[in-house]
Enzyme design. Structure first.
Site, PDB file in Angstrom:
ATOM      1  N   HIS A   1      -5.338  -0.120   6.530  1.00  0.00           N
ATOM      2  CA  HIS A   1      -4.284  -0.955   5.970  1.00  0.00           C
ATOM      3  C   HIS A   1      -3.556  -1.779   7.040  1.00  0.00           C
ATOM      4  O   HIS A   1      -3.757  -2.985   7.111  1.00  0.00           O
ATOM      5  CB  HIS A   1      -3.309  -0.052   5.183  1.00  0.00           C
ATOM      6  CG  HIS A   1      -2.263  -0.786   4.427  1.00  0.00           C
ATOM      7  ND1 HIS A   1      -1.572  -0.222   3.379  1.00  0.00           N
ATOM      8  CD2 HIS A   1      -1.743  -2.031   4.566  1.00  0.00           C
ATOM      9  CE1 HIS A   1      -0.701  -1.089   2.898  1.00  0.00           C
ATOM     10  NE2 HIS A   1      -0.786  -2.195   3.600  1.00  0.00           N
TER      11      HIS A   1
ATOM     12  N   THR B   1       9.326  -6.821  -2.830  1.00  0.00           N
ATOM     13  CA  THR B   1       7.979  -6.443  -2.398  1.00  0.00           C
ATOM     14  C   THR B   1       7.502  -5.172  -3.099  1.00  0.00           C
ATOM     15  O   THR B   1       8.281  -4.240  -3.315  1.00  0.00           O
ATOM     16  CB  THR B   1       7.940  -6.226  -0.871  1.00  0.00           C
ATOM     17  OG1 THR B   1       6.701  -5.601  -0.539  1.00  0.00           O
ATOM     18  CG2 THR B   1       9.064  -5.350  -0.368  1.00  0.00           C
ATOM     19  N   SER B   2       6.209  -5.134  -3.393  1.00  0.00           N
ATOM     20  CA  SER B   2       5.648  -3.940  -4.043  1.00  0.00           C
ATOM     21  C   SER B   2       5.580  -2.762  -3.072  1.00  0.00           C
ATOM     22  O   SER B   2       5.389  -1.625  -3.484  1.00  0.00           O
ATOM     23  CB  SER B   2       4.246  -4.255  -4.572  1.00  0.00           C
ATOM     24  OG  SER B   2       3.413  -4.611  -3.486  1.00  0.00           O
ATOM     25  N   GLU B   3       5.738  -3.037  -1.760  1.00  0.00           N
ATOM     26  CA  GLU B   3       5.621  -1.961  -0.769  1.00  0.00           C
ATOM     27  C   GLU B   3       6.989  -1.427  -0.333  1.00  0.00           C
ATOM     28  O   GLU B   3       7.085  -0.716   0.663  1.00  0.00           O
ATOM     29  CB  GLU B   3       4.810  -2.445   0.445  1.00  0.00           C
ATOM     30  CG  GLU B   3       3.366  -2.746   0.068  1.00  0.00           C
ATOM     31  CD  GLU B   3       2.466  -2.981   1.263  1.00  0.00           C
ATOM     32  OE1 GLU B   3       1.802  -2.026   1.704  1.00  0.00           O
ATOM     33  OE2 GLU B   3       2.420  -4.106   1.765  1.00  0.00           O
TER      34      GLU B   3
ATOM     35  N   ASN C   1       5.848  -7.111   4.861  1.00  0.00           N
ATOM     36  CA  ASN C   1       7.181  -6.994   4.274  1.00  0.00           C
ATOM     37  C   ASN C   1       8.169  -6.437   5.295  1.00  0.00           C
ATOM     38  O   ASN C   1       7.771  -5.792   6.273  1.00  0.00           O
ATOM     39  CB  ASN C   1       7.176  -6.169   2.969  1.00  0.00           C
ATOM     40  CG  ASN C   1       5.992  -5.244   2.869  1.00  0.00           C
ATOM     41  OD1 ASN C   1       6.005  -4.182   3.467  1.00  0.00           O
ATOM     42  ND2 ASN C   1       4.944  -5.670   2.159  1.00  0.00           N
TER      43      ASN C   1
ATOM     44  N   THR D   1       7.916 -10.247  -3.153  1.00  0.00           N
ATOM     45  CA  THR D   1       6.457 -10.174  -3.288  1.00  0.00           C
ATOM     46  C   THR D   1       5.910 -11.584  -3.514  1.00  0.00           C
ATOM     47  O   THR D   1       6.644 -12.494  -3.942  1.00  0.00           O
ATOM     48  CB  THR D   1       6.093  -9.230  -4.467  1.00  0.00           C
ATOM     49  OG1 THR D   1       4.700  -8.984  -4.426  1.00  0.00           O
ATOM     50  CG2 THR D   1       6.475  -9.816  -5.828  1.00  0.00           C
TER      51      THR D   1
ATOM     52  N   HIS E   1       6.574  -4.209   8.266  1.00  0.00           N
ATOM     53  CA  HIS E   1       5.188  -3.825   7.982  1.00  0.00           C
ATOM     54  C   HIS E   1       4.309  -5.066   7.928  1.00  0.00           C
ATOM     55  O   HIS E   1       4.677  -6.067   7.316  1.00  0.00           O
ATOM     56  CB  HIS E   1       5.102  -3.089   6.645  1.00  0.00           C
ATOM     57  CG  HIS E   1       3.709  -3.044   6.094  1.00  0.00           C
ATOM     58  ND1 HIS E   1       2.673  -2.412   6.753  1.00  0.00           N
ATOM     59  CD2 HIS E   1       3.165  -3.583   4.978  1.00  0.00           C
ATOM     60  CE1 HIS E   1       1.567  -2.552   6.042  1.00  0.00           C
ATOM     61  NE2 HIS E   1       1.828  -3.266   4.961  1.00  0.00           N
TER      62      HIS E   1
ATOM     63  N   HIS F   1      -0.114  -6.598   9.054  1.00  0.00           N
ATOM     64  CA  HIS F   1      -1.516  -6.260   9.289  1.00  0.00           C
ATOM     65  C   HIS F   1      -2.027  -6.974  10.547  1.00  0.00           C
ATOM     66  O   HIS F   1      -2.989  -7.747  10.460  1.00  0.00           O
ATOM     67  CB  HIS F   1      -2.368  -6.659   8.084  1.00  0.00           C
ATOM     68  CG  HIS F   1      -1.828  -6.222   6.755  1.00  0.00           C
ATOM     69  ND1 HIS F   1      -2.053  -6.884   5.587  1.00  0.00           N
ATOM     70  CD2 HIS F   1      -1.042  -5.152   6.419  1.00  0.00           C
ATOM     71  CE1 HIS F   1      -1.459  -6.271   4.583  1.00  0.00           C
ATOM     72  NE2 HIS F   1      -0.815  -5.226   5.058  1.00  0.00           N
TER      73      HIS F   1
HETATM   74 ZN   LIG Z   1       0.470  -3.869   3.559  1.00  0.00          ZN
END
Ligand SMILES: [Zn+2]
Length: 252
Positions: A182, A98-100, A54, A69, A119, A121
């Protein structure tokens, strides 16, 4: 407090018609396109899988533009993006934010210089995050110049305020933070592209460390004099670092 250039004409108290007009302005359109482009680069480099990752940019007065999201970051359209206030309440946008988002907003609250946050991964940086190993410093110039020390924030459930608080506790002094088990998050005082560059730099650095560790020879480190020279360049470029700036408190 930094706000994306020209994108200052709305606030959380604007009417929904005003917010819709604000979102349609050329300045906001340009920022939406930047977010879509950074999402495309993250996906192309396999920094995000499925709908992960996100991005947010501080806009208006107490607002942020962010990714939705459940949408692949590689294929976002400008109209997919969402407008939220700094508490995460969605004010405009057809898709759900987004949930974050709380983590991004908490970083913006705790670090007034944070204009944009990214953010994702990326596998090599995330390998350090899942082992809880902080990448060593004084190995390569790029990491010292553009990032510096990269701490690991403790694991908490993604999307929770607890995780947002733990990550933002570190954002005052670090522009790139590993999140245990994460991924990684970065912020920039310049642009969303600059925040994304930090992701490329940390992942390439972690990749190099992993490959180098297989060669059977110890890593060579930069001397304190060599580090001091890099920090002088960093200072002349106006890039904050707690090793140059105030010993306590926020980067400036
Ligand atoms: Zn994440």
């Amino acid at each position: 407090m930094r706000i994306a250039k020209s994108a200052r004409t709305a606030s959380s108290s604007s009417t929904s018609a005003e917010l819709r007009a604000f979102l349609k302005s050329p300045e906001m359109r340009a920022l939406e396109l930047q977010i879509c482009e950074m999402g495309r680069r993250m996906w192309a480099r396999a920094y995000v899988d499925g709908n992960a990752g996100n991005i947010a940019i501080r806009v208006g007065n107490g607002l942020a533009l962010c990714t939705p999201t459940l949408v692949s970051k590689g294929f976002m359209k400008p109209e997919d993006l969402c407008l939220v206030d700094l508490d995460g309440n969605q004010l405009a946008g057809q898709k759900k934010r987004t949930s974050e988002i709380l983590m991004h907003l908490q970083i913006m609250k705790r670090q007034p210089r944070a204009l944009a946050t990214v953010h994702c991964h990326p596998p090599h940086a995330t390998a350090f995050a899942v082992t809880g190993i902080e990448p060593p410093t004084c190995i390569m110039p790029e990491i010292e110049l553009f990032i510096g020390k990269v701490p690991v924030a403790p694991y908490r459930t993604p999307g929770t305020m607890e995780l947002a608080r733990l990550v933002s506790d570190l954002a005052g002094r670090h522009n790139t933070i590993l999140m245990a088990n994460h991924g990684v998050v970065s912020w920039s005082h310049i642009s969303v592209e600059d925040a994304y560059f930090k992701i490329e730099i940390i992942d390439a650095y972690c990749h190099t460390l992993v490959v180098a560790s297989q060669l059977g020879a110890p890593l060579k480190t930069l001397s304190q004099t060599q580090l001091r020279d890099l920090l002088k360049i960093k200072q002349s470029l106006g890039i904050p670092d707690p090793r140059i700036g105030p010993k306590d408190g926020l980067l400036n």
